[in-house]
Design a protein around this motif. Structure first.
Motif, PDB file in Angstrom:
ATOM      1  N   ALA A  73       1.257  -4.855  10.100  1.00 52.87           N
ATOM      2  CA  ALA A  73       0.341  -3.874  10.683  1.00 52.87           C
ATOM      3  C   ALA A  73       0.986  -3.169  11.866  1.00 52.87           C
ATOM      4  O   ALA A  73       0.849  -1.945  12.029  1.00 52.87           O
ATOM      5  CB  ALA A  73      -0.952  -4.565  11.123  1.00 52.87           C
ATOM      6  N   GLY A  74       1.718  -3.909  12.688  1.00 46.77           N
ATOM      7  CA  GLY A  74       2.401  -3.301  13.820  1.00 46.77           C
ATOM      8  C   GLY A  74       3.451  -2.295  13.386  1.00 46.77           C
ATOM      9  O   GLY A  74       3.608  -1.229  14.003  1.00 46.77           O
ATOM     10  N   ARG A  75       4.177  -2.625  12.317  1.00 48.19           N
ATOM     11  CA  ARG A  75       5.180  -1.673  11.821  1.00 48.19           C
ATOM     12  C   ARG A  75       4.518  -0.419  11.281  1.00 48.19           C
ATOM     13  O   ARG A  75       5.005   0.695  11.500  1.00 48.19           O
ATOM     14  CB  ARG A  75       6.024  -2.348  10.746  1.00 48.19           C
ATOM     15  N   TYR A  76       3.400  -0.570  10.585  1.00 51.08           N
ATOM     16  CA  TYR A  76       2.677   0.601  10.082  1.00 51.08           C
ATOM     17  C   TYR A  76       2.156   1.451  11.243  1.00 51.08           C
ATOM     18  O   TYR A  76       2.200   2.686  11.190  1.00 51.08           O
ATOM     19  CB  TYR A  76       1.528   0.157   9.174  1.00 51.08           C
ATOM     20  N   ARG A  77       1.652   0.810  12.288  1.00 54.13           N
ATOM     21  CA  ARG A  77       1.183   1.587  13.443  1.00 54.13           C
ATOM     22  C   ARG A  77       2.332   2.378  14.058  1.00 54.13           C
ATOM     23  O   ARG A  77       2.153   3.542  14.460  1.00 54.13           O
ATOM     24  CB  ARG A  77       0.551   0.663  14.479  1.00 54.13           C
ATOM     25  N   ALA A  78       3.500   1.773  14.129  1.00 50.27           N
ATOM     26  CA  ALA A  78       4.660   2.468  14.704  1.00 50.27           C
ATOM     27  C   ALA A  78       5.066   3.646  13.833  1.00 50.27           C
ATOM     28  O   ALA A  78       5.368   4.740  14.342  1.00 50.27           O
ATOM     29  CB  ALA A  78       5.818   1.492  14.874  1.00 50.27           C
ATOM     30  N   GLN A  84       5.123   9.703  10.777  1.00 54.77           N
ATOM     31  CA  GLN A  84       5.775   9.516   9.488  1.00 54.77           C
ATOM     32  C   GLN A  84       4.762   9.105   8.415  1.00 54.77           C
ATOM     33  O   GLN A  84       3.640   8.715   8.714  1.00 54.77           O
ATOM     34  CB  GLN A  84       6.874   8.452   9.606  1.00 54.77           C
ATOM     35  N   ARG A  85       5.200   9.193   7.179  1.00 51.17           N
ATOM     36  CA  ARG A  85       4.379   8.833   6.025  1.00 51.17           C
ATOM     37  C   ARG A  85       4.906   7.520   5.457  1.00 51.17           C
ATOM     38  O   ARG A  85       6.032   7.465   4.969  1.00 51.17           O
ATOM     39  CB  ARG A  85       4.438   9.952   4.989  1.00 51.17           C
ATOM     40  N   PRO A  86       4.131   6.432   5.515  1.00 48.72           N
ATOM     41  CA  PRO A  86       4.646   5.123   5.089  1.00 48.72           C
ATOM     42  C   PRO A  86       4.632   4.944   3.582  1.00 48.72           C
ATOM     43  O   PRO A  86       3.683   5.320   2.895  1.00 48.72           O
ATOM     44  CB  PRO A  86       3.694   4.144   5.760  1.00 48.72           C
ATOM     45  N   TYR A  87       5.709   4.349   3.079  1.00 51.11           N
ATOM     46  CA  TYR A  87       5.789   3.876   1.709  1.00 51.11           C
ATOM     47  C   TYR A  87       6.148   2.398   1.776  1.00 51.11           C
ATOM     48  O   TYR A  87       7.233   2.034   2.231  1.00 51.11           O
ATOM     49  CB  TYR A  87       6.848   4.646   0.918  1.00 51.11           C
ATOM     50  N   GLY A  88       5.226   1.540   1.350  1.00 50.89           N
ATOM     51  CA  GLY A  88       5.422   0.109   1.450  1.00 50.89           C
ATOM     52  C   GLY A  88       5.840  -0.501   0.127  1.00 50.89           C
ATOM     53  O   GLY A  88       5.275  -0.185  -0.921  1.00 50.89           O
ATOM     54  N   ALA A  89       6.847  -1.372   0.174  1.00 49.74           N
ATOM     55  CA  ALA A  89       7.214  -2.210  -0.965  1.00 49.74           C
ATOM     56  C   ALA A  89       6.767  -3.621  -0.605  1.00 49.74           C
ATOM     57  O   ALA A  89       7.363  -4.261   0.262  1.00 49.74           O
ATOM     58  CB  ALA A  89       8.716  -2.149  -1.220  1.00 49.74           C
ATOM     59  N   LEU A  90       5.690  -4.087  -1.242  1.00 52.84           N
ATOM     60  CA  LEU A  90       4.995  -5.292  -0.816  1.00 52.84           C
ATOM     61  C   LEU A  90       5.125  -6.400  -1.842  1.00 52.84           C
ATOM     62  O   LEU A  90       5.094  -6.146  -3.048  1.00 52.84           O
ATOM     63  CB  LEU A  90       3.512  -4.993  -0.594  1.00 52.84           C
ATOM     64  N   ALA A  98      -3.460  -5.904   5.756  1.00 55.41           N
ATOM     65  CA  ALA A  98      -2.868  -5.440   7.008  1.00 55.41           C
ATOM     66  C   ALA A  98      -2.609  -3.941   7.017  1.00 55.41           C
ATOM     67  O   ALA A  98      -2.773  -3.284   8.053  1.00 55.41           O
ATOM     68  CB  ALA A  98      -1.560  -6.197   7.270  1.00 55.41           C
ATOM     69  N   THR A  99      -2.208  -3.374   5.874  1.00 56.54           N
ATOM     70  CA  THR A  99      -1.806  -1.963   5.863  1.00 56.54           C
ATOM     71  C   THR A  99      -2.989  -1.003   5.860  1.00 56.54           C
ATOM     72  O   THR A  99      -3.003  -0.009   6.599  1.00 56.54           O
ATOM     73  CB  THR A  99      -0.920  -1.668   4.644  1.00 56.54           C
ATOM     74  N   LEU A 100      -3.981  -1.270   5.022  1.00 55.22           N
ATOM     75  CA  LEU A 100      -5.049  -0.282   4.827  1.00 55.22           C
ATOM     76  C   LEU A 100      -5.883  -0.013   6.074  1.00 55.22           C
ATOM     77  O   LEU A 100      -6.230   1.151   6.341  1.00 55.22           O
ATOM     78  CB  LEU A 100      -5.953  -0.701   3.665  1.00 55.22           C
ATOM     79  N   PRO A 101      -6.232  -1.034   6.871  1.00 57.62           N
ATOM     80  CA  PRO A 101      -6.973  -0.711   8.093  1.00 57.62           C
ATOM     81  C   PRO A 101      -6.187   0.191   9.049  1.00 57.62           C
ATOM     82  O   PRO A 101      -6.787   1.038   9.725  1.00 57.62           O
ATOM     83  CB  PRO A 101      -7.248  -2.088   8.716  1.00 57.62           C
ATOM     84  N   VAL A 102      -4.874   0.019   9.105  1.00 59.97           N
ATOM     85  CA  VAL A 102      -4.059   0.870   9.975  1.00 59.97           C
ATOM     86  C   VAL A 102      -4.053   2.304   9.453  1.00 59.97           C
ATOM     87  O   VAL A 102      -4.198   3.271  10.215  1.00 59.97           O
ATOM     88  CB  VAL A 102      -2.625   0.315  10.091  1.00 59.97           C
ATOM     89  N   VAL A 103      -3.897   2.460   8.136  1.00 60.64           N
ATOM     90  CA  VAL A 103      -3.932   3.801   7.543  1.00 60.64           C
ATOM     91  C   VAL A 103      -5.288   4.451   7.778  1.00 60.64           C
ATOM     92  O   VAL A 103      -5.372   5.641   8.134  1.00 60.64           O
ATOM     93  CB  VAL A 103      -3.619   3.723   6.038  1.00 60.64           C
TER      94      VAL A 103
END
Length: 277
Positions: A73-78, A84-90, A98-103
């Protein structure tokens, strides 16, 4: 669609445990992320490392994954804070806790397109398996408190390609609590019409595909082809701004056949999500 220029991409890999077993996917998330980062010309940003998955309840799984999920989540916030536009490989779908609440916090008008053979909308009160991944979307929807936030409002998520819903999940769909567009020849057009130009964050579980195309832990017949996946991504990108995407459960190795499956064809199918139209 917006006339604003597209956001620059960032690739985030999450290889740590997150719920149920999936040793192959933890390793393969790094492979997928590095291949995507090479295509986009950016360095991959790694969070977590593969590790044994502890046995136990979903509560114990969530607690064990807690530090890595907080780091994700911290990395997504950064990334989002840097414009920037995040692309996650999970590794696992449960990383979406963790990712969706930040988005949602950064893009409150965005719609989550949840492409998965399953609904992942169970709660602690409805789960029959106790599997954390089965509650991966319902946490960000605010249907239960995961400890990692929520923020996706009613009407801002849609299940796409789902065909293996448990009774409680089917009831949620039937009552209109969440929309569901099952596989079919008109899926791409139906989704584009449902989105109506709204911004999109797309989540992919590789088991939305027909079994045997991409190795993954679960195999549910009746899934999309790679051409079908490409058509969906193309239709979404043609009509909606893409604020990011994440791809989970890719294993890269078929245990049944011993066949290695590189991520190239999967990334080709997903490419409209970063090839701005």
């Amino acid at each position: 669609m917006s006339d604003n220029p597209p956001l620059p991409p960032a690739v985030v890999t999450y290889q740590a445990p997150c719920g149920d077993h999936n040793d192959l996917a933890m390793t393969a998330a790094g492979t997928l992320g590095r291949a995507l980062a090479e295509r986009l010309g950016v360095p991959p940003q790694a969070v977590g490392v593969p590790a044994p998955v502890p046995d136990g309840t979903w509560e114990e799984s969530l607690a064990a994954a807690g530090p890595d999920l907080a780091a994700l989540a911290g990395r997504y916030r950064a990334v989002l804070g840097a414009g920037q536009r995040p692309y996650g490989a999970l590794s696992r779908c449960a990383a979406a806790l963790a990712t969706l609440p930040v988005v949602a916090g950064k893009h409150p008008d965005a719609v989550v397109v949840w492409m998965d053979a399953h609904g992942d909308i169970h709660t602690p009160d409805t789960t029959g398996t106790g599997y954390l991944g089965g509650m991966a979307l319902s946490g960000p929807l605010g249907w239960w408190d995961s400890g990692h936030g929520a923020g996706i409002g009613h009407g801002q998520a849609v299940l796409v390609g789902a065909r293996d819903l448990d009774p409680a999940e089917a009831a949620a769909v039937g009552s209109g609590r969440i929309a569901c567009l099952p596989p079919g020849p008109g899926l791409a057009g139906e989704l584009a019409e449902w989105l109506d130009g709204r911004p999109v964050y797309l989540h992919l579980d590789c088991d939305v595909l027909e079994p045997g195309i991409v190795p993954t832990d679960y195999r549910v017949p009746g899934g999309l082809t790679l051409d079908g996946l490409h058509a969906v991504c193309r239709a979404v990108a043609a009509g909606s701004p893409i604020v990011g995407a994440e791809f989970a459960e890719y294993e890269g190795f078929d245990r049944a056949t011993g066949r290695h499956v590189p991520p190239g064809e999967l990334l080709d199918a997903l490419s409209p999500l970063w090839t701005d139209m």
